[in-house]
Write a protein that holds these residues in place. Structure first.
Motif, PDB file in Angstrom:
ATOM      1  N   ALA A   1     -11.494   0.160   4.756  1.00  0.00           N
ATOM      2  CA  ALA A   1     -12.675   0.992   5.011  1.00  0.00           C
ATOM      3  C   ALA A   1     -13.339   0.677   6.344  1.00  0.00           C
ATOM      4  CB  ALA A   1     -13.683   0.824   3.875  1.00  0.00           C
ATOM      5  N   PHE A   2     -12.965  -0.449   6.951  1.00  0.00           N
ATOM      6  CA  PHE A   2     -13.523  -0.800   8.255  1.00  0.00           C
ATOM      7  C   PHE A   2     -12.634  -0.216   9.354  1.00  0.00           C
ATOM      8  CE2 PHE A   2     -15.035  -4.282   5.510  1.00  0.00           C
ATOM      9  CZ  PHE A   2     -16.401  -4.222   5.770  1.00  0.00           C
TER      10      PHE A   2
ATOM     11  N   PRO B   1      -7.661   8.099   6.724  1.00  0.00           N
ATOM     12  CA  PRO B   1      -7.093   6.891   7.330  1.00  0.00           C
ATOM     13  C   PRO B   1      -7.906   5.633   7.056  1.00  0.00           C
ATOM     14  CG  PRO B   1      -8.071   8.285   9.018  1.00  0.00           C
ATOM     15  CD  PRO B   1      -8.102   9.072   7.754  1.00  0.00           C
ATOM     16  N   PHE B   2      -9.217   5.791   6.909  1.00  0.00           N
ATOM     17  CA  PHE B   2     -10.061   4.611   6.734  1.00  0.00           C
ATOM     18  C   PHE B   2     -10.655   4.553   5.327  1.00  0.00           C
ATOM     19  CE2 PHE B   2     -10.082   5.346  11.382  1.00  0.00           C
ATOM     20  CZ  PHE B   2      -9.422   4.179  11.736  1.00  0.00           C
ATOM     21  N   ALA B   3      -9.799   4.808   4.378  1.00  0.00           N
ATOM     22  CA  ALA B   3     -10.095   4.637   2.962  1.00  0.00           C
ATOM     23  C   ALA B   3      -8.766   4.426   2.268  1.00  0.00           C
ATOM     24  CB  ALA B   3     -10.817   5.852   2.387  1.00  0.00           C
ATOM     25  N   MET B   4      -8.737   3.611   1.222  1.00  0.00           N
ATOM     26  CA  MET B   4      -7.478   3.351   0.544  1.00  0.00           C
ATOM     27  C   MET B   4      -7.175   4.443  -0.478  1.00  0.00           C
ATOM     28  SD  MET B   4      -6.151  -0.065  -1.477  1.00  0.00           S
ATOM     29  CE  MET B   4      -6.872   0.340  -3.077  1.00  0.00           C
ATOM     30  N   THR B   5      -5.977   4.966  -0.417  1.00  0.00           N
ATOM     31  CA  THR B   5      -5.483   5.918  -1.404  1.00  0.00           C
ATOM     32  C   THR B   5      -4.288   5.295  -2.107  1.00  0.00           C
ATOM     33  OG1 THR B   5      -6.180   7.820  -0.054  1.00  0.00           O
ATOM     34  CG2 THR B   5      -4.557   8.219  -1.798  1.00  0.00           C
ATOM     35  N   GLN B   6      -4.360   5.189  -3.425  1.00  0.00           N
ATOM     36  CA  GLN B   6      -3.243   4.647  -4.198  1.00  0.00           C
ATOM     37  C   GLN B   6      -2.476   5.803  -4.825  1.00  0.00           C
ATOM     38  OE1 GLN B   6      -4.200   1.353  -6.736  1.00  0.00           O
ATOM     39  NE2 GLN B   6      -2.315   1.505  -7.906  1.00  0.00           N
ATOM     40  N   ARG B   7      -1.178   5.868  -4.526  1.00  0.00           N
ATOM     41  CA  ARG B   7      -0.369   6.987  -5.002  1.00  0.00           C
ATOM     42  C   ARG B   7       1.105   6.569  -5.050  1.00  0.00           C
ATOM     43  NH1 ARG B   7      -0.998  12.407  -1.623  1.00  0.00           N
ATOM     44  NH2 ARG B   7      -3.079  12.235  -2.558  1.00  0.00           N
ATOM     45  N   ASP B   8       1.720   6.807  -6.192  1.00  0.00           N
ATOM     46  CA  ASP B   8       3.171   6.592  -6.347  1.00  0.00           C
ATOM     47  C   ASP B   8       3.614   5.195  -5.919  1.00  0.00           C
ATOM     48  OD1 ASP B   8       3.384   9.258  -7.201  1.00  0.00           O
ATOM     49  OD2 ASP B   8       3.664   9.983  -5.149  1.00  0.00           O
TER      50      ASP B   8
ATOM     51  N   TYR C   1      -2.202   3.533   0.757  1.00  0.00           N
ATOM     52  CA  TYR C   1      -2.244   4.187   2.063  1.00  0.00           C
ATOM     53  C   TYR C   1      -3.534   3.849   2.810  1.00  0.00           C
ATOM     54  CZ  TYR C   1       1.630   7.213   0.530  1.00  0.00           C
ATOM     55  OH  TYR C   1       2.831   7.697   0.090  1.00  0.00           O
ATOM     56  N   GLY C   2      -3.453   3.838   4.130  1.00  0.00           N
ATOM     57  CA  GLY C   2      -4.608   3.657   5.002  1.00  0.00           C
ATOM     58  C   GLY C   2      -4.180   3.007   6.300  1.00  0.00           C
ATOM     59  N   ARG C   3      -4.942   3.288   7.373  1.00  0.00           N
ATOM     60  CA  ARG C   3      -4.596   2.687   8.668  1.00  0.00           C
ATOM     61  C   ARG C   3      -4.703   1.162   8.571  1.00  0.00           C
ATOM     62  NH1 ARG C   3      -1.509   3.909  11.630  1.00  0.00           N
ATOM     63  NH2 ARG C   3      -2.301   5.387  13.164  1.00  0.00           N
ATOM     64  N   GLY C   4      -3.606   0.503   8.886  1.00  0.00           N
ATOM     65  CA  GLY C   4      -3.554  -0.943   8.830  1.00  0.00           C
ATOM     66  C   GLY C   4      -3.018  -1.487   7.529  1.00  0.00           C
ATOM     67  N   ALA C   5      -2.674  -0.628   6.567  1.00  0.00           N
ATOM     68  CA  ALA C   5      -2.181  -1.117   5.278  1.00  0.00           C
ATOM     69  C   ALA C   5      -0.954  -1.997   5.462  1.00  0.00           C
ATOM     70  CB  ALA C   5      -1.867   0.063   4.358  1.00  0.00           C
ATOM     71  N   ALA C   6      -0.037  -1.564   6.341  1.00  0.00           N
ATOM     72  CA  ALA C   6       1.147  -2.369   6.646  1.00  0.00           C
ATOM     73  C   ALA C   6       0.884  -3.327   7.800  1.00  0.00           C
ATOM     74  CB  ALA C   6       2.331  -1.459   6.977  1.00  0.00           C
ATOM     75  N   ASP C   7       0.223  -2.843   8.825  1.00  0.00           N
ATOM     76  CA  ASP C   7       0.039  -3.598  10.075  1.00  0.00           C
ATOM     77  C   ASP C   7      -1.441  -3.855  10.333  1.00  0.00           C
ATOM     78  OD1 ASP C   7       0.420  -4.756  12.560  1.00  0.00           O
ATOM     79  OD2 ASP C   7       0.786  -2.869  13.578  1.00  0.00           O
TER      80      ASP C   7
END
Length: 384
Positions: free
Chosen positions: A12-13, A84-91, A95-101
């Motif tokens: 979220a940041f 992009p700046f909130a977490m979405t949980q799906r399947d 998801y979100g910018r920076g989730a992986a990196d």
């Protein structure tokens, strides 16, 4: 809090490198403090950003350091279908910018720190969070300077960049530079009487391509990389004001990513020589012709021996049999070179998802990272 809950907060940041990361750092510092963990902030010169360093366990001996960066790349111009700046949980994905990196690893590391605060560690756990990694591992250098003056230096650094939880022992070094090509301005109707700086820039790009061809043909090889040799890349050209003006200035931004057996300085020296020859040939038209090359950023490669104790230790945490090397750079090379702390790269997710719209880390990868760090905590209660 578990790693998923923490990751939701972190995503979220909007800590894009061009912006401040202080809100995220404040959240982390408060979370640690609420669990009895004191953290140290190392601010940037302008006070706009900060690194964070914390130790859980005894302070009179070196420990294992978990290192991650808090900044992310921009989302501008990308076609995101999810916020992009909130977490979405799906399947089975987060998801979100920076989730992986690489906020997935940071979340897992923070969850491990909270667990460690309730344990009697014999060997300390260190947490190092930095800023401006995405623009050249800039912020971590102040943190390293602080650690270099500390009584104890970490025994080992685990950099949590995404490797699909494989153990990576190395990455190439990087040298970023700018070639400033200087010509002579003039009216485009009289172009042959002027010296077009873009033409100089194009000639220099040709020299860069020639050097790349030489490196691919004759350069050192490291088969652990997808691209086994040193690469030269042009990323940006800036020149020109109006079509009817012959430009007197052209800037070419380029980089060298070198395998350990190649010296980026030697590659740059050859490019400087090529630039001098191009400028000398143009001097018959304009004596002021020049191509000046300035280094804008550099960081060392990482080449931790696969047979080292550090690598064996991390492999024992993951259950891995082999090792790999990654194409991207990390702060691990700086920790290794400047602190003498061996570094290994291992984290959840894939860089194939990084820097893209709808970036994600899978729940399975995050679970595997949590399990690795739980095994680390168990080892730290018994000794490393």
């Amino acid at each position: 809090m578990d790693s998923i809950s923490i990751l939701e907060k972190l995503l979220a940041f909007p800590t894009v490198s061009r912006d401040s990361n202080l809100d995220l750092i404040g959240y982390v510092a408060d979370l640690l403090q609420a669990n009895g963990i004191t953290s140290q902030l190392i601010h940037s010169a302008d006070g706009h950003k900060a690194n964070l360093f914390a130790t859980i366990g005894p302070a009179d001996r070196p420990g294992i350091m978990l290192s991650g960066h808090t900044d992310v790349v921009p989302v501008d111009g990308q076609n995101w279908t999810l916020p992009p700046f909130a977490m979405t949980q799906r399947d089975g994905r987060l998801y979100g910018r920076g989730a992986a990196d690489m906020k997935g690893f940071v979340a897992s590391a923070l969850a491990a720190c909270l667990k460690a605060s309730k344990m009697a560690l014999r060997t300390p756990l260190h947490l190092a969070l930095s800023y401006d990694e995405e623009v050249g591992c800039l912020g971590v250098r102040d943190l390293i300077e602080m650690l270099s003056a500390a009584p104890q230096r970490p025994l080992l650094c685990i950099v949590g960049e995404p490797t699909n939880m494989q153990v990576a022992t190395g990455h190439k070094g990087k040298l970023a530079a700018r070639a400033v090509c200087k010509g002579r301005e003039g009216h485009s109707a009289l172009a042959p009487l002027a010296l077009n700086a873009i033409h100089l820039g194009c000639d220099f790009v040709r020299a860069l391509r020639d050097e790349q061809e030489r490196l691919a043909r004759e350069g050192a090889r490291d088969g652990d990389y997808d691209i086994a040799y040193t690469t030269v890349h042009v990323g940006r050209i800036n020149a020109g004001v109006a079509l009817n003006i012959v430009p007197n200035l052209c800037q070419v931004d380029f980089e060298i990513r070198n395998v350990a057996a190649d010296d980026a300085g030697d590659v740059l020296d050859r490019l400087r020589g090529a630039a001098a020859r191009i400028a000398a040939n143009a001097a018959s038209i304009a004596p002021e012709a020049a191509i000046d090359i300035e280094i804008t950023n550099t960081y060392p490669g990482l080449d931790t021996p696969a047979a080292s104790e550090a690598v064996a230790f991390v492999k024992s945490l993951t259950g891995a049999n082999g090792t790999m090397k990654v194409a991207y750079g990390t702060e691990g090379g700086l920790f290794s070179r400047d602190l003498g702390t061996p570094a290994v790269v291992c984290g959840p997710g894939s860089m194939a998802q990084g820097h893209k719209p709808d970036e994600y880390v899978s729940l399975e990868q995050l679970r595997r990272c949590d399990e690795m760090l739980e095994r680390l905590l168990s080892r730290l209660t018994d000794g490393p």
